[in-house]
Motif scaffolding. Sequence first.
Motif, PDB file in Angstrom:
ATOM      1  N   ARG A   1      35.107 115.503  87.382  1.00 28.52           N
ATOM      2  CA  ARG A   1      36.062 113.699  88.934  1.00 28.52           C
ATOM      3  C   ARG A   1      37.727 114.630  89.243  1.00 28.52           C
ATOM      4  NH1 ARG A   1      37.187 108.505  89.194  1.00 28.52           N
ATOM      5  NH2 ARG A   1      37.332 107.981  90.953  1.00 28.52           N
ATOM      6  N   LEU A   2      38.249 114.676  88.004  1.00 28.02           N
ATOM      7  CA  LEU A   2      40.198 113.850  88.575  1.00 28.02           C
ATOM      8  C   LEU A   2      39.978 116.083  89.166  1.00 28.02           C
ATOM      9  CD1 LEU A   2      41.345 113.532  85.434  1.00 28.02           C
ATOM     10  CD2 LEU A   2      41.059 112.354  87.300  1.00 28.02           C
ATOM     11  N   ILE A   3      39.111 116.645  89.079  1.00 23.78           N
ATOM     12  CA  ILE A   3      39.994 118.278  89.266  1.00 23.78           C
ATOM     13  C   ILE A   3      39.069 118.938  90.878  1.00 23.78           C
ATOM     14  CG2 ILE A   3      37.889 119.343  87.981  1.00 23.78           C
ATOM     15  CD1 ILE A   3      41.477 121.118  88.520  1.00 23.78           C
ATOM     16  N   SER A   4      37.633 117.560  91.368  1.00 29.94           N
ATOM     17  CA  SER A   4      37.395 118.173  92.408  1.00 29.94           C
ATOM     18  C   SER A   4      38.058 117.738  93.399  1.00 29.94           C
ATOM     19  CB  SER A   4      35.552 117.351  92.480  1.00 29.94           C
ATOM     20  OG  SER A   4      35.848 115.982  92.391  1.00 29.94           O
ATOM     21  N   VAL A   5      38.424 116.612  93.652  1.00 25.59           N
ATOM     22  CA  VAL A   5      39.618 116.603  94.607  1.00 25.59           C
ATOM     23  C   VAL A   5      40.490 117.795  95.248  1.00 25.59           C
ATOM     24  CG1 VAL A   5      41.026 114.665  96.229  1.00 25.59           C
ATOM     25  CG2 VAL A   5      39.450 113.787  95.128  1.00 25.59           C
ATOM     26  N   PRO A   6      41.131 117.556  93.932  1.00 31.53           N
ATOM     27  CA  PRO A   6      43.208 119.081  94.218  1.00 31.53           C
ATOM     28  C   PRO A   6      41.775 120.434  94.229  1.00 31.53           C
ATOM     29  CG  PRO A   6      43.817 118.028  91.719  1.00 31.53           C
ATOM     30  CD  PRO A   6      41.974 116.780  92.336  1.00 31.53           C
TER      31      PRO A   6
END
Length: 114
Positions: free
Chosen positions: A13-18
């Motif tokens: 989830r943390l890497i999906s937006v960037p």
Amino acid sequence: MDIKTASALHRLRLISVPEALSFPALLIFGSVLSRISDIDYLMMPLGIVHGILFVIYAVFLLDVWNKAKWPLKKVALFFLLALVPFGGLYGDRVLKRDEAAGVLAARAREAARA
């Protein structure tokens, strides 16, 4: 859901937006900038940053697939979301819902033990 699965979902989830924003923000911006000016040297670093984010996303997706035992169809959907500009934003919403459900289930198990 155990702690390893929850942390794998959280990392994805943390890497999906960037990763979702790196394609339109970096590559399209760099492409437009290189066409309207003489700044051609900017595309390679921006492409590298986008590529690194995509590889990290793919590794974290494989980790979630291994730990959460997702069906192949769901993994393929999340992989395709990484290929579509802004697709990771939808993936983030789905992951947030799954993560919240996992936390609630873990708390219910804790309460049942006590």
